[in-house]
Design a protein around this motif. Sequence first.
Motif, PDB file in Angstrom:
ATOM      1  N   PRO A   1       0.758  -1.419   0.071  1.00  0.00           N
ATOM      2  CA  PRO A   1       0.070   0.072   0.129  1.00  0.00           C
ATOM      3  C   PRO A   1       0.996   1.133  -0.006  1.00  0.00           C
ATOM      4  O   PRO A   1       0.328   2.291  -0.223  1.00  0.00           O
ATOM      5  N   LEU A   2       2.242   1.198   0.229  1.00  0.00           N
ATOM      6  CA  LEU A   2       3.082   2.404   0.417  1.00  0.00           C
ATOM      7  C   LEU A   2       3.546   2.685  -0.883  1.00  0.00           C
ATOM      8  O   LEU A   2       4.185   3.783  -1.209  1.00  0.00           O
ATOM      9  N   THR A   3       3.605   1.693  -2.070  1.00  0.00           N
ATOM     10  CA  THR A   3       4.262   1.864  -3.323  1.00  0.00           C
ATOM     11  C   THR A   3       3.975   3.117  -4.004  1.00  0.00           C
ATOM     12  O   THR A   3       4.959   3.973  -4.575  1.00  0.00           O
TER      13      THR A   3
ATOM     14  N   ALA B   1      19.180   4.453   1.151  1.00  0.00           N
ATOM     15  CA  ALA B   1      18.734   5.582   1.862  1.00  0.00           C
ATOM     16  C   ALA B   1      17.173   6.072   1.380  1.00  0.00           C
ATOM     17  O   ALA B   1      16.321   6.452   2.339  1.00  0.00           O
ATOM     18  N   THR B   2      16.968   6.393   0.095  1.00  0.00           N
ATOM     19  CA  THR B   2      15.946   6.641  -0.659  1.00  0.00           C
ATOM     20  C   THR B   2      14.857   5.926  -0.276  1.00  0.00           C
ATOM     21  O   THR B   2      13.419   6.235   0.149  1.00  0.00           O
ATOM     22  N   LEU B   3      15.068   4.659  -0.555  1.00  0.00           N
ATOM     23  CA  LEU B   3      13.924   3.440  -0.248  1.00  0.00           C
ATOM     24  C   LEU B   3      13.729   3.628   1.194  1.00  0.00           C
ATOM     25  O   LEU B   3      12.420   3.518   1.589  1.00  0.00           O
ATOM     26  N   LEU B   4      14.516   3.415   2.009  1.00  0.00           N
ATOM     27  CA  LEU B   4      14.149   3.618   3.574  1.00  0.00           C
ATOM     28  C   LEU B   4      13.417   4.765   4.072  1.00  0.00           C
ATOM     29  O   LEU B   4      12.243   4.719   4.693  1.00  0.00           O
ATOM     30  N   PHE B   5      13.961   5.859   3.848  1.00  0.00           N
ATOM     31  CA  PHE B   5      13.408   7.101   4.191  1.00  0.00           C
ATOM     32  C   PHE B   5      11.885   7.335   3.562  1.00  0.00           C
ATOM     33  O   PHE B   5      10.950   7.760   4.231  1.00  0.00           O
TER      34      PHE B   5
ATOM     35  N   TYR C   1       4.857   5.563   5.333  1.00  0.00           N
ATOM     36  CA  TYR C   1       4.071   5.024   6.232  1.00  0.00           C
ATOM     37  C   TYR C   1       3.444   5.793   7.306  1.00  0.00           C
ATOM     38  O   TYR C   1       2.229   5.990   7.815  1.00  0.00           O
ATOM     39  N   ILE C   2       4.217   7.040   7.759  1.00  0.00           N
ATOM     40  CA  ILE C   2       3.691   7.930   8.725  1.00  0.00           C
ATOM     41  C   ILE C   2       2.461   8.853   8.134  1.00  0.00           C
ATOM     42  O   ILE C   2       1.730   9.122   8.682  1.00  0.00           O
ATOM     43  N   ILE C   3       2.684   9.281   6.926  1.00  0.00           N
ATOM     44  CA  ILE C   3       1.878  10.074   6.397  1.00  0.00           C
ATOM     45  C   ILE C   3       0.262   9.385   6.283  1.00  0.00           C
ATOM     46  O   ILE C   3      -0.482  10.029   6.341  1.00  0.00           O
TER      47      ILE C   3
ATOM     48  N   VAL D   1      -6.861  12.953   6.522  1.00  0.00           N
ATOM     49  CA  VAL D   1      -7.004  14.067   5.490  1.00  0.00           C
ATOM     50  C   VAL D   1      -5.457  13.943   4.706  1.00  0.00           C
ATOM     51  O   VAL D   1      -5.783  13.917   3.515  1.00  0.00           O
ATOM     52  N   ILE D   2      -4.492  14.225   5.283  1.00  0.00           N
ATOM     53  CA  ILE D   2      -2.869  14.322   4.532  1.00  0.00           C
ATOM     54  C   ILE D   2      -2.999  12.948   3.868  1.00  0.00           C
ATOM     55  O   ILE D   2      -2.245  13.234   2.827  1.00  0.00           O
TER      56      ILE D   2
END
Length: 339
Positions: free
Chosen positions: A285-287, A316-320, A326-328, A333-334
Amino acid sequence: MKSKRVIYIDVIRVVAMILVVLAHACSVRIATPDHSFSWSVTNVLVGITEVAVPMFFMISGATILNSKKTTNVGYLFKHRLKRVIVPFIVWSIISAYPVSKIDGVFNIHQFLVTVSLIFHQPVLMAYWFIYSLFGLYLISPFIKLLVDHMNKSLLNYLLLLWMIGDIILPAIGQFTPPAIGNAFSLYSMAKIILSSYLGYFVMGYLLTHDTKLKFNLPKYTGIIALLFVIKVAVRFIPAQSPWAFLNIASSLSTPVIAVMLFMCFKSFEGKYSNWFTKSIEFVAPLTYGIYLSHGLIINFVGKFISPNNYPVIFLATLLFSMIMIYIIRKIPVIKNLLA
């Protein structure tokens, strides 16, 4: 309760996303060829990642053309398109800020011009995929009606037309001497019924229904490995070489590899381990959010890490981006605006 997700589709989605991030993490390094070991490894990796976009279009066709809701135009605009277009526009506006800096100073005029041209050209080149996907979404109700009322012979005929008109003839035209290639260059008006990725879109649908294909994992794995070796090897042939025409093998092998990888992942449906399934269901779902944000993150990370260190840029890009999306997605709404 049994999961409603089709795991092999999610596996392909995650693998394709990882390959796209890897390709863009290598983009700066691959653009400065010095034929060193570092550049050669990058060249190999980028060659492998070329199957990512075809696989994305295939799983889009597999999911959209198998949905009963696809012929509902109201659902298309109220739900499906909104989930794709809204985050795309928001991320495009966000991405327009760093690309609107001139000599390190933000230029409001350049920012407004960049934003105003979003529907004309992508803010980041990584976003080109969305424009093609958006077009397929718009005509998906018509494609759905077509494939639902076409037998396998007609579907194969459609895919044959696509293979000849959009893969084989362009490859011959591009990688053979002009005296030969020009004779095979299809006149643009003749492509009116063809789309660069329509074939992959329909192919994904067909592969979910074709249960008569004889699948042999060792045989498929061997063929895929061989085609990847050929695909990568021809990338090292100089453009000025009389053997440059062999690059045609790269273009022709891409759809074959993509289809065979699709079948390999499909063959493991119901056999994936529990921990692997849960991991894929967490990441899948994050993709889309990762796809939209990774270009911006690569540009940021690239300010602190040398392009030669592309493995670190990639990881670094993949992890960040994964953590950020995930947090978003946890924020009301956001999450609808960004992920």
